[in-house]
Design an enzyme around this catalytic site. Structure first.
Site, PDB file in Angstrom:
ATOM      1  N   GLU A 128       0.629  -1.292  -0.113  1.00  0.00           N
ATOM      2  CA  GLU A 128       0.033   0.089  -0.098  1.00  0.00           C
ATOM      3  C   GLU A 128       1.006   1.201  -0.207  1.00  0.00           C
ATOM      4  OE1 GLU A 128      -2.853   0.357   3.197  1.00  0.00           O
ATOM      5  OE2 GLU A 128      -3.711   2.227   2.224  1.00  0.00           O
ATOM      6  N   GLY A 268       3.152   2.046  10.498  1.00  0.00           N
ATOM      7  CA  GLY A 268       3.115   1.545  11.736  1.00  0.00           C
ATOM      8  C   GLY A 268       2.711  -0.166  11.472  1.00  0.00           C
ATOM      9  N   HIS A 304      -6.944  -2.077  15.244  1.00  0.00           N
ATOM     10  CA  HIS A 304      -6.864  -1.522  13.903  1.00  0.00           C
ATOM     11  C   HIS A 304      -6.667  -2.135  12.643  1.00  0.00           C
ATOM     12  CE1 HIS A 304      -6.813   2.507  11.472  1.00  0.00           C
ATOM     13  NE2 HIS A 304      -6.116   1.630  10.638  1.00  0.00           N
ATOM     14  N   GLU A 305      -5.580  -2.911  12.539  1.00  0.00           N
ATOM     15  CA  GLU A 305      -5.299  -3.574  11.455  1.00  0.00           C
ATOM     16  C   GLU A 305      -6.123  -4.782  11.300  1.00  0.00           C
ATOM     17  OE1 GLU A 305      -3.359  -2.147   9.757  1.00  0.00           O
ATOM     18  OE2 GLU A 305      -2.436  -0.766  10.920  1.00  0.00           O
TER      19      GLU A 305
HETATM   20 ZN   LIG Z   1      -5.635   1.596   8.712  1.00  0.00          ZN
END
Ligand SMILES: [Zn+2]
Length: 881
Positions: A128, A268, A304-305
């Site tokens: 990404e 991150g 989050h992931e």
């Molecule tokens: Zn994200």
């Protein structure tokens, strides 16, 4: 390297691809310098597209070995290569065909850390936003969803692990000491979610049973010997999986979920389907090496992931302009998760502090852009606080407007309607409208208008008629808005606080839509009358920070002081206190600049004293209240002609006064607070540590008792206490012998632990004052510094330029020249991280004249360099525009 200025890409130019890729078969023959990638694409021409329409595939820094259509090699006149890809002109008449492409890539030479690269001897990918095109030629855009089967072949000894997305369907040994594995991911996905990891790591394993009974293997891969340090990440993962089932009804959908931790990573973490790749600082933790903040970050980022599996992977983005569709929503989800795991008000205060520190300055400066941008020339530069954090605030406002139940219905509809789609913001908004009947046309401007709206407020109480009036005027200033600014729909949570601190009732309201405790501000100006209000209230506005706006209330210090003591909304209490403190700090800065003595307000000190002593309040909340607004925050509020030295001096003097006034209570609090032993990373113990360490800083400020901090440092049995004590020493007594000794003890103890050494670099980078730059330059030359490791660069140079206002903004401009040189140097290695670094200078125009001139010169000189990446050039051009 692509060095030319990229042409801007516009949202309005979006059109669907002429071709789809139904199926991808990838074969990697891994080699450190010469990896061969064979890609077999099952292509399909879209309906309505002319036979033989050229097929343009993206590619970046690839060596093409061969290309064949339906097993026939293409001759050189059948395609055209360029720096950005390949255009294939000779295609069969049939609407389906296969394309076989072999490319050769050099993972060792890949220092940009995009595509396939090497880290600590292992092979790793980051795709990404546009990294997949650095692996093979492809339709590298998020609306091309395809089913991937991946065969990886490598050396059995050096890369015993061969991982990719989905489920492992085959593996075995080969000749010449090599082996292979085959992975199949049944869920169609865009190429940016592709991942490969090959290497030698240890693993921590667990299992999770989904509520429909799927038994999922959980595996977290870390360096050998560090497996126990992944336990908190595993625990966070299991809690995230459970929470997403309970709160959003989202279940995991493969038989295995893997996380790989690597030390060289631009971001991150990355949500690749079934195989998340993490910056190891967001995986590894134990009391010896991780602070409470590290634990909280790990919990949040793991969540989050993982949450992206539905909001991002199952439903992805149609194009990169829709980035906030997956990021804003997923940040909102991880914030809600952390609030449920920890203290909701404390979490909300931390979010708002972060928003004000990063997003508000972005929105007020030359890099401002809407939550959904409409143009970009380098998408890597749009992984911003506006897309993520403001995007999350917009999702929160949806919920405020349609209510808990409405929000749930809308999200259920979104998952049901768009599962498997590459969706848009319009699709998302439509789900809210269809599920709740709400008209969100005006509200959707939040996605399109850049800048932070401001609310100007006036109030008036008419005793004779028992009527309370609020006049609200909204405005929006932004450096990048062109054309008309439309009034926004701003949900403002409020309360009419009576003299006893309770919310007063009213019998009727006119002048605006008011539902429950929310005023819907929609017009440029409202005059809102509350009837039947028995006593004169103090208005509490924007409770829970219900909208990301600034607010100028015309109110006396006494009203702020009253709310700081009595508002029943904890966020609003903190906010009132911060406003009171901000007013003091701005006045003090002004006094320093005009050579007057700084006087701190007895009222502010008294309230802080009361909060410090109030044991009914959570320790974490009390600690937050004792942290006055930061220097950067004060600078942002002042807005122009900023002198960072004056802000620093003013803030220090106010803090000194408060510390001296409250000393006895601070000492009593410090002695009394005893966090649980042995160390537990839970929110309650973390809160106690944060309050205790906050009081330590203030005590040392008041007494100069450096030995107390040194003792705190040497007695510490966990990293939070150790790092906080080291900060107190370094920032408040940089020249003390105790400080030098503590820094050296810390270095010696953690020299072989890069994640902890980043803290050592960061703390020293933030020591204020004139010598800071020389210190940072020295550290950047030390053996343990590396320009190739993004974490290390961010720890030293990032912390210096963002977190050390006096050192970086030295009056002679040397800090700016240093950062521009560092950016140029890094740009040759890693443009993405270099571009991020130079955004520290985005607010240069707000500085006082001499400094802004120096900053301007340094930026212009960097822009005049010949070999600049598109990433850095884009940021510079916008910063200087
Ligand atoms: Zn994200």
């Amino acid at each position: 390297m692509r060095t030319q200025t990229g042409t801007a890409i516009l949202l309005e130019d979006y059109r669907p691809s002429d071709y789809q890729i139904d199926k991808v078969d990838l074969d990697f023959s891994l080699d450190a310098q010469e990896t061969l990638v064979t890609s077999i694409l099952s292509m399909r021409r879209a309906e309505g597209v002319a036979e033989g329409a050229p097929l343009v595939l993206h590619g970046d820094e690839l060596e093409l070995v061969s290309i064949a259509v339906n097993d026939t090699a293409l001759s050189e006149d059948g395609y055209e290569l360029s720096a950005d890809g390949i255009s294939i002109n000779k295609l069969p008449a049939s609407d389906v065909f296969t394309l076989k492409i072999v490319t050769k890539i050099n993972p060792t030479a890949n220092k940009k850390l995009m595509g396939l690269y090497r880290t600590s001897g292992n092979f790793c990918t980051q795709c990404e936003a546009e990294g997949f095109r650095r692996i093979t030629y492809y339709l590298d855009r998020p609306d091309i969803l395809s089913v991937f089967t991946v065969r990886i072949e490598g050396d059995s000894k050096t890369v015993p692990l061969l991982l990719s997305n989905g489920n492992c369907t085959d593996k075995g040994s080969l000749e010449n000491g090599r082996h292979f594995a085959v992975w199949h991911d049944p869920h169609p996905k865009p190429a940016y979610l592709f991942a490969l990891f090959a290497g030698d790591l240890g693993v921590l394993k667990d299992r999770f049973k989904t509520r429909s009974g799927r038994d999922v293997a959980l595996e977290i891969y870390v360096e050998h010997g560090k497996e126990p340090r992944a336990a908190y990440a595993m625990d966070s993962l299991i809690r995230s999986m459970k929470w997403d089932e309970e709160v959003y009804g989202c279940e995991y959908d493969l038989d295995i979920f893997m996380i790989v931790a690597v030390s060289d990573f631009n971001m991150g973490a990355m949500e690749n389907k079934g195989l998340n790749v993490f910056n190891d600082k967001y995986v590894l933790a134990d009391p010896e090496t991780a602070t409470d903040q590290d634990y909280a970050n790990i919990e949040a980022i793991i969540a989050h992931e993982y949450f992206h599996n539905w909001t991002g992977n199952r439903i992805t983005c149609r194009d990169w302009f829709q980035l906030c569709l997956k990021e804003g929503l997923t940040v909102y989800r991880d914030h809600s998760f952390s609030a449920d795991m920890r203290s909701a008000p404390v979490k909300r205060i931390a979010e708002v502090r972060g928003l004000r520190a990063h997003q508000f300055p972005e929105d007020a400066g030359p890099l401002a852009h809407p939550v959904r941008p409409r143009r970009y020339s380098e998408i890597n530069n749009f992984y911003t606080s506006t897309v993520y954090e403001k995007g999350s605030e917009v999702v929160g406002m949806f919920k405020t407007i349609v209510g808990e139940e409405g929000y749930k219905r809308a999200l259920d509809l979104y998952f049901e309607r768009h599962d498997g789609d590459a969706a848009t913001i319009e699709d998302f908004i439509k789900c809210f409208e269809d599920a709740t009947g709400a008209d969100l046309k005006q509200f959707s401007l939040w996605y399109d208008q850049a800048g932070t709206p401001n609310l100007a407020i006036e109030t008036n109480y008419d005793e004779a008629h028992k009527r309370f009036t609020i006049n609200i005027a909204q405005s929006l200033k932004s450096s990048v808005v062109t054309g008309n600014v439309e009034p926004m729909h701003i949900p403002v949570r409020f309360g009419l606080v009576g003299p006893q601190g309770n919310d007063l009732a009213y019998s009727g309201v006119t002048g605006a839509d008011v539902t429950g405790d929310v005023i819907h501000v929609r017009e440029p100006k409202h005059s809102i009358h509350f009837e039947g209000v028995e006593q004169a209230p103090v208005i509490s506005l924007l409770r829970g920070f219900s909208a990301p706006v600034t607010i100028i209330p015309e109110r006396a210090d006494s009203e702020l002081a009253f709310l700081a003591r009595h508002d029943n909304d904890e966020f609003a209490r903190w906010e009132a206190l911060s406003s009171l403190a901000m007013r003091q700090l701005r006045q003090a800065t002004h006094d320093v600049e005009s050579g007057k003595a700084v006087k701190s307000s007895p009222e502010l000190t008294t309230i802080l004293h009361e909060i410090l002593s109030d044991e009914t309040l959570e320790p974490a909340y009390r600690a937050l209240c004792l942290s006055l607004p930061s220097e950067a925050n004060i600078a942002r509020e002042i807005g122009s002609d900023i002198n960072p030295d004056a802000i620093y001096t003013a803030r220090s003097q106010i803090l000194d006064d408060i510390a001296k006034e409250c000393l006895a209570t601070l000492q009593a609090t410090y002695d009394k607070l005893n966090p649980a032993k042995p160390f537990v990373p839970d929110a309650t113990s973390a809160g106690i540590r944060s309050l205790r360490n906050r009081t330590l800083g203030l005590i040392v400020r008041a007494t100069g008792d450096v030995e107390l901090a040194a003792k705190h440092f040497s007695n510490a049995d966990n990293m939070t206490d150790r790092a906080d004590a080291l900060s107190v020493l370094a920032l408040q007594a940089p020249d003390a012998e105790e400080t030098a000794l503590a820094l050296e003890t810390f270095r010696a103890r953690y020299a072989d632990n890069p994640i902890v050494m980043d803290k050592w670099f960061a703390i020293q980078a933030m020591i204020p004052g004139g010598g800071a730059l020389e210190r940072v330059e020295q550290l950047s030359k030390s053996e343990s510094f590396s320009w190739e490791n993004p974490n290390r660069v961010r720890a030293l140079i990032g912390s210096f330029s963002v977190g050390n206002a006096t050192g970086f903004n030295r009056a002679d401009g040397a800090g700016y020249r240093f950062l521009c040189n560092a950016t140029a140097r890094l740009d040759d290695i890693n443009p993405q991280v270099a571009a991020r670094l130079i955004t520290a200078m985005r607010s240069w125009r707000n500085l006082e004249k001499k400094r802004s001139d120096f900053a301007h010169e340094a930026l212009k000189s960097l822009l005049s360099k010949e070999k600049l990446s598109r990433d850095v050039r884009d940021i510079l051009e916008r910063t200087l525009a």
